[in-house]
Design a protein around this motif. Structure first.
Motif, PDB file in Angstrom:
ATOM      1  N   ARG A  30       0.847  -1.194   0.000  1.00  0.00           N
ATOM      2  CA  ARG A  30       0.000   0.000   0.000  1.00  0.00           C
ATOM      3  C   ARG A  30       0.877   1.235   0.000  1.00  0.00           C
ATOM      4  O   ARG A  30       1.999   1.213   0.505  1.00  0.00           O
ATOM      5  CB  ARG A  30      -0.902   0.029   1.234  1.00  0.00           C
ATOM      6  CG  ARG A  30      -1.899  -1.079   1.261  1.00  0.00           C
ATOM      7  CD  ARG A  30      -2.765  -0.939   2.474  1.00  0.00           C
ATOM      8  NE  ARG A  30      -3.622  -2.105   2.617  1.00  0.00           N
ATOM      9  CZ  ARG A  30      -4.386  -2.317   3.657  1.00  0.00           C
ATOM     10  NH1 ARG A  30      -4.406  -1.466   4.656  1.00  0.00           N
ATOM     11  NH2 ARG A  30      -5.136  -3.389   3.717  1.00  0.00           N
ATOM     12  N   ARG A  31       0.350   2.278  -0.549  1.00  0.00           N
ATOM     13  CA  ARG A  31       1.119   3.520  -0.663  1.00  0.00           C
ATOM     14  C   ARG A  31       1.577   4.035   0.704  1.00  0.00           C
ATOM     15  O   ARG A  31       2.677   4.563   0.848  1.00  0.00           O
ATOM     16  CB  ARG A  31       0.271   4.569  -1.358  1.00  0.00           C
ATOM     17  CG  ARG A  31       1.027   5.813  -1.692  1.00  0.00           C
ATOM     18  CD  ARG A  31       0.159   6.723  -2.504  1.00  0.00           C
ATOM     19  NE  ARG A  31       0.863   7.943  -2.800  1.00  0.00           N
ATOM     20  CZ  ARG A  31       0.318   8.954  -3.425  1.00  0.00           C
ATOM     21  NH1 ARG A  31      -0.937   8.877  -3.832  1.00  0.00           N
ATOM     22  NH2 ARG A  31       1.006  10.026  -3.658  1.00  0.00           N
ATOM     23  N   LYS A  32       0.745   3.868   1.740  1.00  0.00           N
ATOM     24  CA  LYS A  32       1.121   4.337   3.070  1.00  0.00           C
ATOM     25  C   LYS A  32       2.307   3.558   3.646  1.00  0.00           C
ATOM     26  O   LYS A  32       2.950   4.012   4.592  1.00  0.00           O
ATOM     27  CB  LYS A  32      -0.065   4.296   4.026  1.00  0.00           C
ATOM     28  CG  LYS A  32      -0.546   2.915   4.383  1.00  0.00           C
ATOM     29  CD  LYS A  32      -1.720   3.020   5.332  1.00  0.00           C
ATOM     30  CE  LYS A  32      -2.226   1.652   5.730  1.00  0.00           C
ATOM     31  NZ  LYS A  32      -3.356   1.780   6.667  1.00  0.00           N
ATOM     32  N   TRP A  33       2.588   2.373   3.088  1.00  0.00           N
ATOM     33  CA  TRP A  33       3.726   1.561   3.534  1.00  0.00           C
ATOM     34  C   TRP A  33       4.960   1.810   2.677  1.00  0.00           C
ATOM     35  O   TRP A  33       5.940   1.065   2.758  1.00  0.00           O
ATOM     36  CB  TRP A  33       3.372   0.081   3.494  1.00  0.00           C
ATOM     37  CG  TRP A  33       2.324  -0.320   4.479  1.00  0.00           C
ATOM     38  CD1 TRP A  33       2.087   0.233   5.687  1.00  0.00           C
ATOM     39  CD2 TRP A  33       1.394  -1.392   4.337  1.00  0.00           C
ATOM     40  NE1 TRP A  33       1.062  -0.424   6.319  1.00  0.00           N
ATOM     41  CE2 TRP A  33       0.605  -1.420   5.510  1.00  0.00           C
ATOM     42  CE3 TRP A  33       1.142  -2.321   3.343  1.00  0.00           C
ATOM     43  CZ2 TRP A  33      -0.398  -2.351   5.703  1.00  0.00           C
ATOM     44  CZ3 TRP A  33       0.134  -3.245   3.542  1.00  0.00           C
ATOM     45  CH2 TRP A  33      -0.617  -3.257   4.713  1.00  0.00           C
ATOM     46  N   ARG A  34       4.942   2.831   1.870  1.00  0.00           N
ATOM     47  CA  ARG A  34       6.021   3.125   0.923  1.00  0.00           C
ATOM     48  C   ARG A  34       7.386   3.186   1.614  1.00  0.00           C
ATOM     49  O   ARG A  34       8.356   2.633   1.120  1.00  0.00           O
ATOM     50  CB  ARG A  34       5.697   4.453   0.227  1.00  0.00           C
ATOM     51  CG  ARG A  34       6.766   4.997  -0.656  1.00  0.00           C
ATOM     52  CD  ARG A  34       6.360   6.294  -1.320  1.00  0.00           C
ATOM     53  NE  ARG A  34       5.738   7.195  -0.339  1.00  0.00           N
ATOM     54  CZ  ARG A  34       4.774   8.057  -0.633  1.00  0.00           C
ATOM     55  NH1 ARG A  34       4.305   8.135  -1.844  1.00  0.00           N
ATOM     56  NH2 ARG A  34       4.277   8.831   0.295  1.00  0.00           N
TER      57      ARG A  34
END
Length: 65
Positions: A30-34
């Motif tokens: 997920r983008r938040k886990w980038r």
């Protein structure tokens, strides 16, 4: 999010995935886990909290009173 040569975003099947340590289900990047993808171990806060409360690995249903 990176884009391919055609300027399109990658499909979900092209994103990296892992298996949750608590429920053993696969989950996708997920983008938040980038910035912390290497540290992510659980698919959700529920799985993370469940694992922290049951340090023996047994679920609450497995423990008889």
């Amino acid at each position: 999010m990176r884009r391919n040569a055609n300027g399109q975003r990658p499909t979900k099947s092209d994103l990296p995935h892992k298996t949750c340590l608590t429920c053993n289900r696969p989950f996708v990047w997920r983008r938040k886990w980038r910035d912390c993808w290497d540290d992510v171990k659980y698919c959700s806060a529920r799985c993370r909290d469940h694992r922290a409360n049951n340090k023996g690995g047994a679920s609450q249903a497995d423990t008889a009173p």
